[in-house]
Write a protein that holds these residues in place. Sequence first.
Motif, PDB file in Angstrom:
ATOM      1  N   ASN A 123       0.785  17.416  -9.743  1.00  0.00           N
ATOM      2  CA  ASN A 123       1.424  16.384  -8.927  1.00  0.00           C
ATOM      3  C   ASN A 123       1.860  15.169  -9.728  1.00  0.00           C
ATOM      4  N   THR A 124       2.839  14.466  -9.140  1.00  0.00           N
ATOM      5  CA  THR A 124       3.260  13.163  -9.632  1.00  0.00           C
ATOM      6  C   THR A 124       3.064  12.152  -8.508  1.00  0.00           C
ATOM      7  N   THR A 125       2.886  10.887  -8.876  1.00  0.00           N
ATOM      8  CA  THR A 125       2.609   9.850  -7.889  1.00  0.00           C
ATOM      9  C   THR A 125       3.354   8.572  -8.234  1.00  0.00           C
ATOM     10  N   SER A 126       3.586   7.751  -7.222  1.00  0.00           N
ATOM     11  CA  SER A 126       4.282   6.477  -7.404  1.00  0.00           C
ATOM     12  C   SER A 126       3.372   5.277  -7.215  1.00  0.00           C
ATOM     13  N   SER A 127       2.067   5.503  -7.032  1.00  0.00           N
ATOM     14  CA  SER A 127       1.142   4.386  -6.831  1.00  0.00           C
ATOM     15  C   SER A 127      -0.292   4.851  -7.106  1.00  0.00           C
ATOM     16  N   THR A 128      -1.216   3.936  -6.973  1.00  0.00           N
ATOM     17  CA  THR A 128      -2.636   4.220  -7.153  1.00  0.00           C
ATOM     18  C   THR A 128      -3.107   5.227  -6.104  1.00  0.00           C
ATOM     19  N   PRO A 129      -3.815   6.283  -6.490  1.00  0.00           N
ATOM     20  CA  PRO A 129      -4.343   7.215  -5.496  1.00  0.00           C
ATOM     21  C   PRO A 129      -5.571   6.638  -4.786  1.00  0.00           C
ATOM     22  N   ASN A 133       7.942  10.159  -2.319  1.00  0.00           N
ATOM     23  CA  ASN A 133       7.542   9.239  -1.250  1.00  0.00           C
ATOM     24  C   ASN A 133       6.853   9.930  -0.075  1.00  0.00           C
ATOM     25  N   LYS A 134       6.504  11.194  -0.224  1.00  0.00           N
ATOM     26  CA  LYS A 134       5.754  11.866   0.828  1.00  0.00           C
ATOM     27  C   LYS A 134       4.284  11.453   0.736  1.00  0.00           C
ATOM     28  N   LEU A 135       3.619  11.431   1.906  1.00  0.00           N
ATOM     29  CA  LEU A 135       2.198  11.121   1.991  1.00  0.00           C
ATOM     30  C   LEU A 135       1.427  12.431   1.837  1.00  0.00           C
ATOM     31  N   TRP A 136       0.719  12.571   0.711  1.00  0.00           N
ATOM     32  CA  TRP A 136       0.035  13.810   0.363  1.00  0.00           C
ATOM     33  C   TRP A 136      -1.473  13.643   0.328  1.00  0.00           C
ATOM     34  N   LYS A 137      -2.161  14.774   0.514  1.00  0.00           N
ATOM     35  CA  LYS A 137      -3.585  14.862   0.188  1.00  0.00           C
ATOM     36  C   LYS A 137      -3.799  16.186  -0.524  1.00  0.00           C
ATOM     37  N   VAL A 138      -4.737  16.185  -1.459  1.00  0.00           N
ATOM     38  CA  VAL A 138      -5.048  17.377  -2.250  1.00  0.00           C
ATOM     39  C   VAL A 138      -6.513  17.273  -2.667  1.00  0.00           C
ATOM     40  N   LYS A 139      -7.204  18.390  -2.756  1.00  0.00           N
ATOM     41  CA  LYS A 139      -8.572  18.365  -3.287  1.00  0.00           C
ATOM     42  C   LYS A 139      -8.497  17.975  -4.760  1.00  0.00           C
ATOM     43  N   ASN A 140      -9.560  17.367  -5.276  1.00  0.00           N
ATOM     44  CA  ASN A 140      -9.509  16.875  -6.656  1.00  0.00           C
ATOM     45  C   ASN A 140      -9.410  17.999  -7.685  1.00  0.00           C
ATOM     46  N   ALA A 149       3.688   3.032  -0.371  1.00  0.00           N
ATOM     47  CA  ALA A 149       2.572   2.464  -1.117  1.00  0.00           C
ATOM     48  C   ALA A 149       1.333   3.350  -1.005  1.00  0.00           C
ATOM     49  N   ARG A 150       0.276   2.930  -1.655  1.00  0.00           N
ATOM     50  CA  ARG A 150      -1.002   3.632  -1.619  1.00  0.00           C
ATOM     51  C   ARG A 150      -1.546   3.677  -0.194  1.00  0.00           C
ATOM     52  N   PRO A 151      -1.999   4.829   0.274  1.00  0.00           N
ATOM     53  CA  PRO A 151      -2.654   4.892   1.582  1.00  0.00           C
ATOM     54  C   PRO A 151      -4.093   4.384   1.496  1.00  0.00           C
ATOM     55  N   PHE A 152      -4.664   4.072   2.653  1.00  0.00           N
ATOM     56  CA  PHE A 152      -6.075   3.685   2.753  1.00  0.00           C
ATOM     57  C   PHE A 152      -6.715   4.637   3.753  1.00  0.00           C
ATOM     58  N   VAL A 153      -7.831   5.264   3.369  1.00  0.00           N
ATOM     59  CA  VAL A 153      -8.473   6.267   4.210  1.00  0.00           C
ATOM     60  C   VAL A 153      -9.860   5.788   4.613  1.00  0.00           C
ATOM     61  N   THR A 154     -10.164   5.861   5.909  1.00  0.00           N
ATOM     62  CA  THR A 154     -11.471   5.430   6.405  1.00  0.00           C
ATOM     63  C   THR A 154     -12.441   6.612   6.443  1.00  0.00           C
ATOM     64  N   SER A 155     -13.711   6.306   6.505  1.00  0.00           N
ATOM     65  CA  SER A 155     -14.739   7.358   6.478  1.00  0.00           C
ATOM     66  C   SER A 155     -14.682   8.269   7.705  1.00  0.00           C
ATOM     67  N   ASP A 156     -14.056   7.801   8.796  1.00  0.00           N
ATOM     68  CA  ASP A 156     -13.931   8.655   9.987  1.00  0.00           C
ATOM     69  C   ASP A 156     -12.603   9.412  10.030  1.00  0.00           C
ATOM     70  N   GLY A 157     -11.881   9.459   8.883  1.00  0.00           N
ATOM     71  CA  GLY A 157     -10.724  10.334   8.765  1.00  0.00           C
ATOM     72  C   GLY A 157      -9.378   9.767   9.154  1.00  0.00           C
ATOM     73  N   TRP A 158      -9.260   8.451   9.307  1.00  0.00           N
ATOM     74  CA  TRP A 158      -7.960   7.846   9.585  1.00  0.00           C
ATOM     75  C   TRP A 158      -7.280   7.473   8.278  1.00  0.00           C
TER      76      TRP A 158
END
Length: 191
Positions: free
Chosen positions: A47-53, A68-75, A90-99
């Motif tokens: 993968n390539t990225t445009s901001s901090t993961p 500019n797509k919003l992606w998720k991938v296992k490490n 920009a960088r997404p922010f993920v909460t512990s309850d999955g938002w």
Amino acid sequence: TQQSQPGNNTSSSSPTVQGGWVYFQGTDNKLWRMKTDGSAQNQIGGNTTSSTPFVTSDDWVYFQGTDNKLWKVKNDGTGQQQIGGNTTKARPFVTSDGWVWFQGTDNKLWKVKNDGTQQSQPGNNTSSSSPTVQGSLVYFQGTDNKLWQMNTDGSGQVNLGSNTTASTPAATADSVYFQGTDQALWRYFLG
């Protein structure tokens, strides 16, 4: 006194550290991870990225692709998916309850479950950078550059101290730290 350049790497944004690994956007825009000592470096899933993961404790890496797509991938590079067909600036922010909270390419402030369901635009807000969530509150830079706080359901919105900000705020349980539009580093006490 013991400064080093782990793996002799270069980066185009801030790194993220999670579980003994450092995740970062290289100057080649590749999505990299390496052990904190610089060993075991690998590009995650090509993968390539445009901001901090953003990395969660269950080994998911959320990122803004160079498309500019919003992606998720296992490490380990498996299980990749675009979240709800969304795009982000920009960088997404993920909460512990999955938002997953993010600034859309439409400058709207969005939240969506990490499986792509239940998407909404809390408070019908717009944003100029990544949001930050602390507990049941979200903090963000509006497109008006005001420093906003609201409940995660979109209610109770206030402009904190009539402040303006030039970037993503950082929040703790008792304070919000932000770059003012005057370029000063500010702390707003919540208590």
